[in-house]
Motif scaffolding. Structure first.
Motif, short mmCIF file in Angstrom:
data_model
loop_
_atom_site.label_atom_id
_atom_site.label_comp_id
_atom_site.label_asym_id
_atom_site.label_seq_id
_atom_site.Cartn_x
_atom_site.Cartn_y
_atom_site.Cartn_z
N GLU A 126 2.51 13.55 -1.52
CA GLU A 126 2.14 13.67 0.50
C GLU A 126 0.42 13.10 0.17
OE1 GLU A 126 1.06 17.49 0.57
OE2 GLU A 126 2.82 18.16 0.07
N LEU A 127 0.41 11.32 0.11
CA LEU A 127 -0.57 10.50 1.15
C LEU A 127 0.42 9.95 2.54
CD1 LEU A 127 1.27 7.24 -1.09
CD2 LEU A 127 -1.01 9.03 -1.48
N ASP A 128 -1.53 9.84 2.90
CA ASP A 128 -0.90 10.13 4.54
C ASP A 128 -0.67 9.26 5.12
OD1 ASP A 128 -2.22 9.55 7.46
OD2 ASP A 128 -4.12 9.62 6.79
N PRO A 129 0.31 9.26 6.03
CA PRO A 129 1.59 8.59 6.02
C PRO A 129 0.66 7.47 6.80
CG PRO A 129 1.81 10.95 7.05
CD PRO A 129 0.61 10.63 6.61
N ALA A 130 -0.42 7.59 7.75
CA ALA A 130 -0.44 6.18 8.33
C ALA A 130 -1.00 4.95 7.47
CB ALA A 130 -2.72 7.07 8.79
N ASP A 131 -1.48 5.11 6.24
CA ASP A 131 -1.91 4.66 5.32
C ASP A 131 -0.45 3.80 4.68
OD1 ASP A 131 -4.78 5.01 4.91
OD2 ASP A 131 -4.71 6.71 3.77
N ILE A 132 0.57 5.16 3.95
CA ILE A 132 1.71 4.77 3.38
C ILE A 132 2.51 3.32 4.77
CG2 ILE A 132 4.18 5.22 3.68
CD1 ILE A 132 3.18 7.88 2.78
N ALA A 133 2.15 3.43 6.56
CA ALA A 133 2.95 2.49 6.89
C ALA A 133 1.61 1.21 7.10
CB ALA A 133 1.70 3.42 8.75
N GLU A 134 0.89 1.56 7.19
CA GLU A 134 0.12 -0.19 6.89
C GLU A 134 0.43 -0.71 5.63
OE1 GLU A 134 -2.78 -3.07 7.59
OE2 GLU A 134 -1.79 -1.76 8.82
N VAL A 135 0.39 -0.08 4.45
CA VAL A 135 1.34 -1.02 2.73
C VAL A 135 2.03 -1.04 3.48
CG1 VAL A 135 2.04 -0.79 1.04
CG2 VAL A 135 -0.56 0.89 1.82
N LEU A 136 3.57 -0.49 3.53
CA LEU A 136 4.97 -1.44 5.13
C LEU A 136 4.23 -2.24 5.74
CD1 LEU A 136 6.59 2.40 4.94
CD2 LEU A 136 6.11 0.19 2.99
N ARG A 137 3.74 -2.29 6.37
CA ARG A 137 3.19 -2.95 7.89
C ARG A 137 2.52 -4.63 6.89
NH1 ARG A 137 -0.51 -6.16 9.90
NH2 ARG A 137 -2.27 -4.88 9.43
N ARG A 138 2.10 -4.96 5.38
CA ARG A 138 1.21 -5.73 5.15
C ARG A 138 2.37 -6.09 4.18
NH1 ARG A 138 -4.72 -5.10 3.83
NH2 ARG A 138 -5.47 -3.62 6.04
N TYR A 139 3.75 -5.44 3.68
CA TYR A 139 4.22 -5.84 3.06
C TYR A 139 5.19 -4.76 3.57
CZ TYR A 139 0.11 -7.57 0.36
OH TYR A 139 -0.95 -7.54 0.15
N PRO A 140 6.70 -5.27 3.86
CA PRO A 140 7.38 -4.71 4.56
C PRO A 140 8.71 -4.31 2.71
CG PRO A 140 7.40 -5.91 5.53
CD PRO A 140 5.80 -6.82 4.52
N ARG A 141 9.61 -3.62 2.91
CA ARG A 141 10.09 -3.04 2.32
C ARG A 141 11.89 -4.39 2.32
NH1 ARG A 141 9.89 1.05 -1.04
NH2 ARG A 141 12.05 1.58 -1.36
N LEU A 142 11.81 -4.34 3.10
CA LEU A 142 13.93 -6.29 3.44
C LEU A 142 14.63 -5.87 2.18
CD1 LEU A 142 10.67 -9.15 2.58
CD2 LEU A 142 11.16 -8.41 4.61
N GLN A 143 14.90 -4.53 2.76
CA GLN A 143 15.73 -4.17 2.14
C GLN A 143 16.22 -3.83 0.77
OE1 GLN A 143 18.61 -2.93 4.10
NE2 GLN A 143 17.34 -3.39 5.97
N PHE A 144 15.05 -2.95 0.48
CA PHE A 144 14.00 -3.30 -0.73
C PHE A 144 15.34 -2.57 -1.87
CE2 PHE A 144 12.34 -1.00 -4.70
CZ PHE A 144 11.82 -1.93 -5.64
N LYS A 145 15.49 -1.35 -1.96
CA LYS A 145 16.78 -0.68 -2.52
C LYS A 145 18.00 -1.63 -3.36
CE LYS A 145 16.15 4.08 -0.64
NZ LYS A 145 15.38 5.18 -0.18
#
Length: 220
Positions: A151-170
């Motif tokens: 249960e990480l802070d959604p705002a922190d997760i969003a910031e990580v994804l903003r800087r390092y987008p998943r780009l269709q990672f799966k």
């Protein structure tokens, strides 16, 4: 929560008040990962580091951030052309990371710690090898397939994804795993001896990588 700041004229990266390691070897490791990896893989290894740090912060656990950074950022070298070889990707990548670190002046013992973290990251050993290894593994697991009760802070997760987008990672990561198998036939990967016993008692359903990747709490 998240910030970019200047310190002594140099940009220091912060997320959730966590400062990324800024040693020479950390910068060189990131440069290597950036140089040999495509955008999808590079963003993945960087997310893994940040998720690991966020879990450490959440727990209030002190870790060796540089060791965590080196292990996370270099953990998928075996899926790049930089570390192609006959052994499975985590072993090839661990060897390449250890050689790189020793060549850059890192002690043999510390480089071996990175080797251990990387070589074992596809198994279930790191969660029992000390806090730095455990939390590094948790960060990796969270990005690839999710982590139970995380249960990480959604705002922190969003910031990580903003800087390092998943780009269709799966989709892209599944393609990398399939290429790994296609280029190493037969694919030698030990199956735990007790798993063999259990399978022969009653066949164990083994889901494909796509299902495992879909366990992650991300759309792509």
């Amino acid at each position: 929560m998240s910030d970019l700041s200047q310190k002594q004229g140099k940009e220091i990266t912060l997320i959730a008040d966590i400062t990324a390691p800024d040693s020479n070897i950390a910068r060189q490791a990131e440069e290597l990962a950036r140089r040999v990896s495509g955008d999808v893989l590079f963003n993945h290894v960087m997310r893994c580091y940040w998720f690991a740090e966020l879990f450490a912060q959440q727990e209030g656990t002190k870790v060796d951030s540089e060791l965590m950074f080196l292990s996370a950022v270099l953990h998928d070298l075996g899926l790049t052309e930089h570390a192609r070889g006959p052994h499975r990707f985590e072993v090839e990548g661990a060897g390449a990371a250890r050689s790189f670190l020793v060549e850059k002046g890192v002690s043999a013992g510390r480089a071996q710690n990175v080797w251990d973290n990387i070589a074992l990251h596809t198994w279930d050993f790191n969660p029992f090898r000390g806090d730095t290894s455990r939390l590094m593994q948790l960060g990796l697991d969270y990005d690839v397939s999710g982590a139970q009760n995380a249960e990480l802070d959604p705002a922190d997760i969003a910031e990580v994804l903003r800087r390092y987008p998943r780009l269709q990672f799966k989709r892209a990561f599944n393609e990398l795993l399939n290429r790994e198998v296609d280029t190493k036939q037969p694919y030698h990967h030990w199956v735990h001896i007790c798993t063999r016993v259990a399978h022969n008692r009653s066949p164990i359903p083994i889901v494909d990588a796509t299902a495992v990747l879909d366990w992650a709490p991300f759309d792509e």
